[in-house]
Write an enzyme that holds these catalytic residues in place. Structure first.
Site, short mmCIF file in Angstrom:
data_model
loop_
_atom_site.label_atom_id
_atom_site.label_comp_id
_atom_site.label_asym_id
_atom_site.label_seq_id
_atom_site.Cartn_x
_atom_site.Cartn_y
_atom_site.Cartn_z
CG ASN A 61 -0.40 -0.15 2.52
OD1 ASN A 61 0.60 -0.83 2.70
ND2 ASN A 61 -1.01 0.48 3.51
CD GLU A 63 -1.45 4.85 4.41
OE1 GLU A 63 -0.98 5.72 5.17
OE2 GLU A 63 -2.12 3.87 4.82
CB CYS A 72 -5.27 -1.35 -1.44
SG CYS A 72 -6.61 -0.56 -0.54
CD GLU A 74 -5.28 -6.00 -1.01
OE1 GLU A 74 -4.81 -4.84 -0.95
OE2 GLU A 74 -5.90 -6.52 -0.07
N1 THU Z 1 -5.14 -1.54 2.74
C1 THU Z 1 -4.59 -2.35 1.80
O1 THU Z 1 -3.54 -2.05 1.23
N2 THU Z 1 -5.23 -3.50 1.50
C2 THU Z 1 -6.34 -3.96 2.13
O2 THU Z 1 -6.80 -5.04 1.84
C3 THU Z 1 -6.99 -3.14 3.18
C4 THU Z 1 -6.39 -1.82 3.43
C5 THU Z 1 -4.44 -0.31 3.09
C6 THU Z 1 -5.09 0.98 2.69
C7 THU Z 1 -4.48 1.95 3.68
O3 THU Z 1 -3.20 2.35 3.17
C8 THU Z 1 -4.24 1.10 4.91
O4 THU Z 1 -4.29 -0.25 4.49
C9 THU Z 1 -5.26 1.33 6.01
O5 THU Z 1 -6.54 1.16 5.56
#
Ligand code: THU
Length: 158
Positions: A61, A63, A72, A74
């Protein structure tokens, strides 16, 4: 009117019970959490995708100070995979996460709705089921396909 049910088959397994190729993918997803950029949530997620050409692609992920601009793990992984090997089909995806304390989550986390929709696109392109391994420190959930994670998915216009 009739009642119906949608049943989602889920295998619950310990890391040691996985086949070697699945263990490798889980290892890669766990490693990928270290390449997460998550200064805002401090929740680090990694994903690893096995392609049918034998390559594996990872993502984490990423941000952004403008929160909705982040992505995210995935989606980072699936977009990178298809942008790198557009001809390759997805075989399996593994997802791992570390909590704000830096430890792997005990129970598996599941992809958000947007990621399920994005992954479904690549499952459709593959023309076959793409296995999903959701990992936690205690146990893993293994799903037979992305569509099992997204019943009633929007697919295409009639
Ligand atoms: N996040 C993911 O990368 N994958 C997931 O399946 C759930 C959430 C990330 C998004 C954000 O950067 C952090 O986790 C908190 O939600």
């Amino acid at each position: 009117m009739k009642d119906t049910e949608i049943i989602i088959p889920v295998k619950v397994a310990a890391y040691e019970e996985l086949e070697a190729s699945d263990r490798r993918l889980v290892d890669l997803a766990r490693e990928a959490t270290h390449r997460s950029y998550a200064p805002y949530s401090r929740f680090r997620v990694g994903a690893a995708i096995l392609l049918d050409n034998g390559e594996t692609i990872t993502g984490a992920n990423q941000e952004n100070v403008a929160y909705p601009s982040g992505t995210c793990a995935e989606r980072t992984a699936c977009y990178y995979a298809h942008a790198t090997y557009p001809e390759a089909k997805f075989v399996t995806i593994a997802v791992a996460a570390r909590d704000t304390d830096g430890k792997e989550v005990a129970q598996p986390i599941a992809p958000c709705g947007a990621c399920r929709q994005a992954l479904l696109e690549y499952e459709t392109l593959a023309g076959h089921d793409v296995r999903v391994i959701l990992t936690g420190a205690k146990e893993m959930f293994i799903l037979p396909s992305v569509k099992s994670l997204l019943p009633f998915a929007f697919t295409e216009f009639d």
